[in-house]
Each structure stands twice: as C-alpha cells, then as structure tokens.
Design an enzyme around this catalytic site. Structure first.
Site, short mmCIF file in Angstrom:
data_model
loop_
_atom_site.label_atom_id
_atom_site.label_comp_id
_atom_site.label_asym_id
_atom_site.label_seq_id
_atom_site.Cartn_x
_atom_site.Cartn_y
_atom_site.Cartn_z
N GLU A 115 7.43 22.65 59.94
CA GLU A 115 8.49 23.23 59.10
C GLU A 115 8.66 24.70 59.46
O GLU A 115 7.94 25.56 58.92
CB GLU A 115 8.11 23.11 57.63
CG GLU A 115 7.90 21.69 57.17
CD GLU A 115 8.14 21.56 55.67
OE1 GLU A 115 9.07 20.84 55.29
OE2 GLU A 115 7.43 22.21 54.88
N ASN B 143 9.96 16.64 48.87
CA ASN B 143 9.19 17.66 48.15
C ASN B 143 10.08 18.24 47.06
O ASN B 143 11.02 18.97 47.36
CB ASN B 143 8.76 18.74 49.16
CG ASN B 143 8.12 19.93 48.48
OD1 ASN B 143 7.71 19.86 47.32
ND2 ASN B 143 8.02 21.05 49.20
N SER C 281 15.67 22.27 55.90
CA SER C 281 17.12 22.05 55.74
C SER C 281 17.60 20.73 56.34
O SER C 281 18.69 20.66 56.91
CB SER C 281 17.91 23.23 56.31
OG SER C 281 17.61 24.41 55.57
N LYS D 158 9.30 20.34 44.82
CA LYS D 158 8.91 21.73 44.49
C LYS D 158 8.84 21.90 42.98
O LYS D 158 8.40 21.00 42.27
CB LYS D 158 9.89 22.72 45.12
CG LYS D 158 10.16 22.46 46.59
CD LYS D 158 10.82 23.62 47.27
CE LYS D 158 11.26 23.20 48.66
NZ LYS D 158 11.43 24.29 49.58
N GLU E 189 5.45 27.76 51.44
CA GLU E 189 5.51 28.52 50.18
C GLU E 189 4.11 28.81 49.66
O GLU E 189 3.87 29.84 49.03
CB GLU E 189 6.38 27.77 49.16
CG GLU E 189 7.86 27.88 49.54
CD GLU E 189 8.71 26.67 49.21
OE1 GLU E 189 8.33 25.87 48.35
OE2 GLU E 189 9.77 26.51 49.85
N HIS F 196 1.79 24.11 52.68
CA HIS F 196 3.25 24.30 52.70
C HIS F 196 3.53 25.80 52.85
O HIS F 196 2.79 26.63 52.33
CB HIS F 196 3.87 23.76 51.40
CG HIS F 196 5.36 23.75 51.45
ND1 HIS F 196 6.12 24.86 51.17
CD2 HIS F 196 6.25 22.77 51.78
CE1 HIS F 196 7.40 24.56 51.32
NE2 HIS F 196 7.51 23.29 51.69
N GLY G 96 14.90 25.81 53.13
CA GLY G 96 15.75 26.23 52.02
C GLY G 96 16.84 27.21 52.42
O GLY G 96 17.49 27.82 51.58
#
Ligand code: PEP
Length: 257
Positions: free
Chosen positions: A168, A10, A214, A12, A98, A96, A174
C-alpha cells in the site's frame, strides 16, 4: 496451483453499529462468489464479535484492524490476540500505514505482532509501502526491504504459510492517486524477490501479495489483471455496498489465467 486470491475491506474508524451490520448484509447478498476467492472484512474491533457471527453463514470472514502483542495486562485501550480470536476473527492487519505514521508503529512492533498472530493462529496481513518522498528519491525498494525483513525477522519458513502482504504505497491511500498497474506490479515483484531471498521458491511463489491504495470499481480490473497482484485491500470504496461489490465481483478469473 495458483496463489490464494484475497479481497479485503478495511472499514477503518467508520460506520455506526447498525450501518456496519447493513453493509455486511448488503455485501453478502450481492456477492457473486468467484471460484477460489477469499473475502475479508476488517470492521472496527467493537463490532467484531457480532460481524463474525453474521458472516459465519457467508463467504466473508472477519479480521481485526490491529492488535497488541501481549495476551492480557495493563495496556489500556489495546486489544489482545486472545480477544481477537475470541471474537471470531481469522485475520489481523499489521502495520497499516495509518498505524505506522499516525501511531508511530515501528518495524519491531510489526514483527512482534506478526509473531504473536502466528502463535494464536490468526492470519497476519502485513502492510508495507513507501511515502511519496521515498518514491521520489528512488528509495521504494529500500523501504520495502526494510519493512519486509523487519516484519519477518526470526520467523521460520515453516511458520509463514498463513501470512499475506498488502503493498500500500502511502501516497495512494485515501488520496484518489492510485498506483498504475505497472507501478504496483513492479513493487509486488520487488516484494516477491525479498521473500524469495528470505524463504526460497515455494514461499515466494505462494505468498499472496495484495495491492491497496485508492482501489475503485474503475481501476480494479487493470490492477487485478497484473500477474503478481493476488487481490486487493480496499479502504474508502469498501464502505459502500455497491462500490465494494463492483470491486470484489470483478470479472476476471485469475485461477484460470
Ligand atoms: C486502506 O485503508 O488500506 C486503503 C487502501 O484505503 P483507500 O482504499 O481508501 O486508499
């Protein structure tokens, strides 16, 4: 027969156009295609068409990082499933963290997007995962139940064969704080149980569940060796040729394990 094994990156909102092209070229040059693995790149959507063409002669396929659930209309800033298909993408990330936490996407949005993706023959990769506060309060299973049941609401058993799930944990995305292989495996077992309750043996045994959060070259092997981890969704470490190749070329063959 073993489950599909999917390794995905991904990107992003990173990379200029030229950098994205260089990254895709570097990855396809260095890939040691292990039997049975699938590879998906999720670039920024403005690069999808060109990257889909570039990947056509490689083992990589492309996916969109998000899409709206209407085919067209006055929805400024959104991209539609028709556009995603037209740009050659085979997958779409849905829900996702985010999107859920920065852009306030709800389980209902996620469900509408999954239904839309299936209708357009785009493979949905549904992302789920708990916040650190939820984990600390012992709510991980409840969160996964809510997110999975919400995402699959109203979807018949016959329609789910192209869906994959990415677990996730939000606290691992991240942050450099990876879930231990055992923590990830436990969550994957919970997810598989929920899918079993919804759809029974065949679907729960075959649906690919990826881990994301991560993932790096130094932790991929421990994670990927876990029996219920069927691949990984990688953010930061998918942005450099060497680190992503070290992950997707991991020397452990699930199909023969
Ligand atoms: C992601 O964006 O889905 C992700 C897992 O990011 P990272 O690998 O950087 O934690």
């Amino acid at each position: 027969m073993g489950r599909r094994q999917i390794f995905a990156g991904n990107w992003k909102m990173f990379k200029t156009y030229n950098e994205a092209v260089e990254l895709a070229k570097g990855l396809s040059a260095g890939l040691n295609k292990a039997g049975g693995r699938e590879y998906v790149l999720f670039p920024p959507s403005v690069y999808l068409k060109d990257l889909s063409s570039l990947c056509a002669a490689t083992p990589f396929v492309t996916g969109a990082q998000n899409m709206y659930f209407e085919n067209q209309g006055a929805f400024t800033g959104e991209i539609s499933p028709v556009m995603v298909k037209d740009c050659g993408a085979g997958f779409v990330l849905i829900g996702h963290s985010e999107r859920r936490h920065i852009f306030h996407e709800t389980d209902e949005n996620v469900n509408r997007k999954v239904i839309t993706a299936l209708f357009h023959n785009i493979q949905p990769m549904i992302c789920v995962g708990e916040l650190i506060e939820e984990r600390e309060k012992g709510e991980t299973s409840a969160v996964l139940n809510r997110q999975i049941r919400g995402a699959f609401s109203g979807i018949e058993k016959e329609a789910v064969s192209t869906i994959s799930i990415a677990y996730e944990p939000v606290w691992a995305i991240g942050t450099g704080k990876v879930a231990t292989p055992e923590m990830a495996e436990d969550a994957h077992i919970v997810i598989r149980k929920i899918i079993h309750e919804l759809y029974g043996d065949e679907v729960s045994n075959s649906i690919p569940i990826l881990y994301g959060g991560s993932v790096k070259p130094d932790n991929i092997e421990g994670l990927y060796k876990m029996p219920d981890i069927d691949g990984v969704l990688v953010g930061g470490a998918s942005l450099e040729v060497k680190s992503f190749l070290d992950i997707i070329n991991v020397n452990f063959n699930k199909s023969s394990s």
